[in-house]
Design a protein around this motif. Structure first.
Motif, PDB file in Angstrom:
ATOM      1  N   ALA A 129       0.806  -1.217   0.000  1.00 35.81           N
ATOM      2  CA  ALA A 129       0.000   0.000   0.000  1.00 35.81           C
ATOM      3  C   ALA A 129       0.842   1.272   0.000  1.00 35.81           C
ATOM      4  N   ASP A 130       2.093   1.181   0.428  1.00 36.41           N
ATOM      5  CA  ASP A 130       2.973   2.351   0.429  1.00 36.41           C
ATOM      6  C   ASP A 130       3.759   2.489  -0.878  1.00 36.41           C
ATOM      7  N   GLY A 131       3.534   1.588  -1.851  1.00 37.36           N
ATOM      8  CA  GLY A 131       4.209   1.646  -3.143  1.00 37.36           C
ATOM      9  C   GLY A 131       5.550   0.955  -3.173  1.00 37.36           C
ATOM     10  N   LEU A 132       5.954   0.359  -2.062  1.00 41.24           N
ATOM     11  CA  LEU A 132       7.220  -0.358  -2.012  1.00 41.24           C
ATOM     12  C   LEU A 132       7.004  -1.805  -2.443  1.00 41.24           C
ATOM     13  N   MET A 133       8.075  -2.402  -2.953  1.00 42.28           N
ATOM     14  CA  MET A 133       7.988  -3.809  -3.351  1.00 42.28           C
ATOM     15  C   MET A 133       7.806  -4.662  -2.117  1.00 42.28           C
TER      16      MET A 133
END
Length: 174
Positions: A129-133
Protein backbone atom coordinates in the motif's frame (compact mmCIF):
# COMPACT_ATOMS: atom_id res chain seq x y z
CA UNK A 1 -3.19 4.16 -91.30
CA UNK A 2 -0.60 3.03 -88.81
CA UNK A 3 -1.80 1.31 -85.62
CA UNK A 4 0.10 2.52 -82.53
CA UNK A 5 0.37 0.03 -79.67
CA UNK A 6 0.95 1.19 -76.13
CA UNK A 7 2.55 -0.90 -73.39
CA UNK A 8 5.81 -2.36 -72.16
CA UNK A 9 8.11 -4.68 -73.99
CA UNK A 10 9.19 -7.92 -72.40
CA UNK A 11 12.73 -6.59 -71.93
CA UNK A 12 11.48 -3.46 -70.12
CA UNK A 13 9.33 -5.58 -67.84
CA UNK A 14 12.19 -7.97 -67.02
CA UNK A 15 14.55 -5.09 -66.20
CA UNK A 16 11.92 -3.54 -63.90
CA UNK A 17 11.36 -6.83 -62.07
CA UNK A 18 15.14 -7.36 -61.69
CA UNK A 19 15.64 -3.87 -60.23
CA UNK A 20 12.70 -4.39 -57.83
CA UNK A 21 14.16 -7.74 -56.69
CA UNK A 22 17.56 -6.17 -56.00
CA UNK A 23 15.98 -3.33 -54.01
CA UNK A 24 13.92 -5.79 -51.94
CA UNK A 25 16.95 -7.98 -51.27
CA UNK A 26 18.88 -5.00 -49.95
CA UNK A 27 15.97 -3.31 -48.13
CA UNK A 28 14.14 -6.12 -46.34
CA UNK A 29 16.86 -6.88 -43.72
CA UNK A 30 16.98 -3.18 -42.82
CA UNK A 31 13.22 -3.07 -42.45
CA UNK A 32 13.25 -6.19 -40.28
CA UNK A 33 15.76 -4.60 -37.91
CA UNK A 34 13.73 -1.39 -37.85
CA UNK A 35 10.55 -3.36 -37.10
CA UNK A 36 12.19 -5.35 -34.29
CA UNK A 37 13.57 -2.17 -32.72
CA UNK A 38 10.13 -0.55 -32.79
CA UNK A 39 8.49 -3.71 -31.42
CA UNK A 40 11.04 -3.89 -28.58
CA UNK A 41 10.45 -0.23 -27.64
CA UNK A 42 6.69 -0.63 -27.80
CA UNK A 43 6.50 -3.84 -25.76
CA UNK A 44 9.01 -2.86 -23.07
CA UNK A 45 7.05 0.39 -22.73
CA UNK A 46 3.85 -1.64 -22.30
CA UNK A 47 5.42 -3.74 -19.54
CA UNK A 48 6.99 -0.67 -17.91
CA UNK A 49 3.69 1.22 -17.83
CA UNK A 50 1.89 -1.80 -16.36
CA UNK A 51 4.43 -2.01 -13.53
CA UNK A 52 4.03 1.74 -12.88
CA UNK A 53 0.26 1.31 -13.00
CA UNK A 54 0.44 -1.49 -10.41
CA UNK A 55 2.50 0.64 -8.06
CA UNK A 56 0.17 3.64 -8.37
CA UNK A 57 -2.91 1.45 -7.86
CA UNK A 58 -1.38 -0.08 -4.73
CA UNK A 59 -1.03 3.41 -3.27
CA UNK A 60 -4.46 4.54 -4.54
CA UNK A 61 -6.34 1.51 -3.22
CA UNK A 62 -4.22 1.21 -0.08
CA UNK A 63 -3.88 -2.46 -0.87
CA UNK A 64 -1.37 -5.01 -2.13
CA UNK A 65 -1.22 -5.13 -5.97
CA UNK A 66 0.60 -7.85 -7.92
CA UNK A 67 1.85 -8.18 -11.48
CA UNK A 68 2.53 -11.65 -12.83
CA UNK A 69 1.97 -13.92 -15.82
CA UNK A 70 -1.42 -15.17 -14.72
CA UNK A 71 -2.60 -18.55 -16.03
CA UNK A 72 -6.17 -18.24 -14.72
CA UNK A 73 -5.71 -19.48 -11.18
CA UNK A 74 -2.17 -18.58 -10.13
CA UNK A 75 1.03 -16.84 -11.20
CA UNK A 76 3.11 -18.57 -13.83
CA UNK A 77 6.67 -17.89 -15.05
CA UNK A 78 6.06 -17.40 -18.79
CA UNK A 79 5.77 -13.63 -19.36
CA UNK A 80 5.53 -14.12 -23.15
CA UNK A 81 1.96 -15.44 -22.77
CA UNK A 82 0.88 -12.12 -21.23
CA UNK A 83 0.33 -10.98 -17.67
CA UNK A 84 -2.18 -9.43 -15.29
CA UNK A 85 -2.21 -6.64 -12.75
CA UNK A 86 -4.55 -7.41 -9.85
CA UNK A 87 -5.42 -6.36 -6.32
CA UNK A 88 -4.04 -9.19 -4.24
CA UNK A 89 -6.44 -9.54 -1.29
CA UNK A 90 -5.89 -13.21 -0.67
CA UNK A 91 -3.03 -15.63 -0.83
CA UNK A 92 -0.09 -13.90 -2.45
CA UNK A 93 0.06 -14.65 -6.16
CA UNK A 94 -3.18 -16.60 -6.49
CA UNK A 95 -6.65 -15.51 -7.46
CA UNK A 96 -8.42 -16.03 -4.14
CA UNK A 97 -12.21 -16.38 -3.89
CA UNK A 98 -12.41 -17.81 -0.38
CA UNK A 99 -14.02 -16.04 2.58
CA UNK A 100 -15.90 -13.70 0.25
CA UNK A 101 -12.69 -11.90 -0.71
CA UNK A 102 -12.32 -11.59 -4.46
CA UNK A 103 -9.06 -10.45 -6.01
CA UNK A 104 -9.79 -7.81 -8.63
CA UNK A 105 -7.99 -7.87 -11.97
CA UNK A 106 -7.17 -4.27 -12.90
CA UNK A 107 -5.41 -4.82 -16.22
CA UNK A 108 -4.60 -7.72 -18.52
CA UNK A 109 -1.89 -7.61 -21.18
CA UNK A 110 -2.29 -10.10 -24.02
CA UNK A 111 0.45 -12.43 -25.19
CA UNK A 112 3.45 -11.20 -27.11
CA UNK A 113 4.86 -12.52 -30.38
CA UNK A 114 5.57 -16.26 -30.04
CA UNK A 115 9.15 -15.78 -31.33
CA UNK A 116 10.00 -13.19 -28.66
CA UNK A 117 11.62 -13.82 -25.30
CA UNK A 118 10.88 -12.13 -21.98
CA UNK A 119 13.02 -12.92 -18.98
CA UNK A 120 12.34 -11.79 -15.45
CA UNK A 121 14.39 -12.30 -12.33
CA UNK A 122 11.14 -12.61 -10.35
CA UNK A 123 7.99 -14.52 -11.24
CA UNK A 124 5.81 -11.89 -9.55
CA UNK A 125 6.12 -8.22 -8.62
CA UNK A 126 4.01 -7.17 -5.65
CA UNK A 127 3.63 -3.63 -4.34
CA UNK A 128 2.38 -2.84 -0.84
CA UNK A 129 0.00 0.00 0.00
CA UNK A 130 2.97 2.35 0.43
CA UNK A 131 4.21 1.65 -3.14
CA UNK A 132 7.22 -0.36 -2.01
CA UNK A 133 7.99 -3.81 -3.35
CA UNK A 134 6.84 -6.68 -1.18
CA UNK A 135 10.20 -8.41 -1.44
CA UNK A 136 13.51 -7.09 -0.22
CA UNK A 137 15.20 -7.65 -3.57
CA UNK A 138 15.30 -5.88 -6.90
CA UNK A 139 13.96 -7.41 -10.06
CA UNK A 140 14.53 -6.91 -13.75
CA UNK A 141 12.59 -7.60 -16.90
CA UNK A 142 14.23 -7.96 -20.30
CA UNK A 143 12.42 -8.14 -23.64
CA UNK A 144 14.18 -9.65 -26.66
CA UNK A 145 12.44 -9.49 -30.06
CA UNK A 146 12.95 -12.56 -32.21
CA UNK A 147 16.09 -14.04 -30.66
CA UNK A 148 17.81 -14.10 -27.28
CA UNK A 149 20.85 -12.10 -28.43
CA UNK A 150 19.05 -9.45 -30.48
CA UNK A 151 20.85 -6.07 -30.30
CA UNK A 152 17.43 -4.34 -30.08
CA UNK A 153 16.66 -6.00 -26.72
CA UNK A 154 15.45 -3.67 -23.96
CA UNK A 155 15.15 -4.01 -20.21
CA UNK A 156 14.59 -2.27 -16.90
CA UNK A 157 15.22 -2.82 -13.20
CA UNK A 158 12.63 -2.43 -10.45
CA UNK A 159 14.13 -1.40 -7.12
CA UNK A 160 12.85 -2.26 -3.65
CA UNK A 161 11.42 1.26 -3.47
CA UNK A 162 9.36 0.54 -6.61
CA UNK A 163 11.45 2.88 -8.73
CA UNK A 164 11.97 1.71 -12.31
CA UNK A 165 15.31 2.29 -14.07
CA UNK A 166 16.16 1.53 -17.68
CA UNK A 167 19.07 -0.86 -18.18
CA UNK A 168 21.58 1.18 -20.19
CA UNK A 169 24.05 -1.58 -21.06
CA UNK A 170 23.41 -4.17 -23.75
CA UNK A 171 20.96 -6.84 -22.64
CA UNK A 172 20.24 -10.42 -23.69
CA UNK A 173 17.58 -12.92 -22.68
CA UNK A 174 19.93 -15.70 -21.61
Amino acid sequence: MKLELKGFTLVELMVTVAVAAILLTVGVPSLTSLYEGHRANSNISKIHSSIQFARSQAVSYGSRVSVCPFNGTSCDTNWTKGFSVFIDNGTLGTLDTTNGIQDTILRTVDSFDSEDFITSSLSRYTFNADGLMNLSQTGNIIYCPGEKTNPDSKGFTIGVSGRISTIETSVTCQ
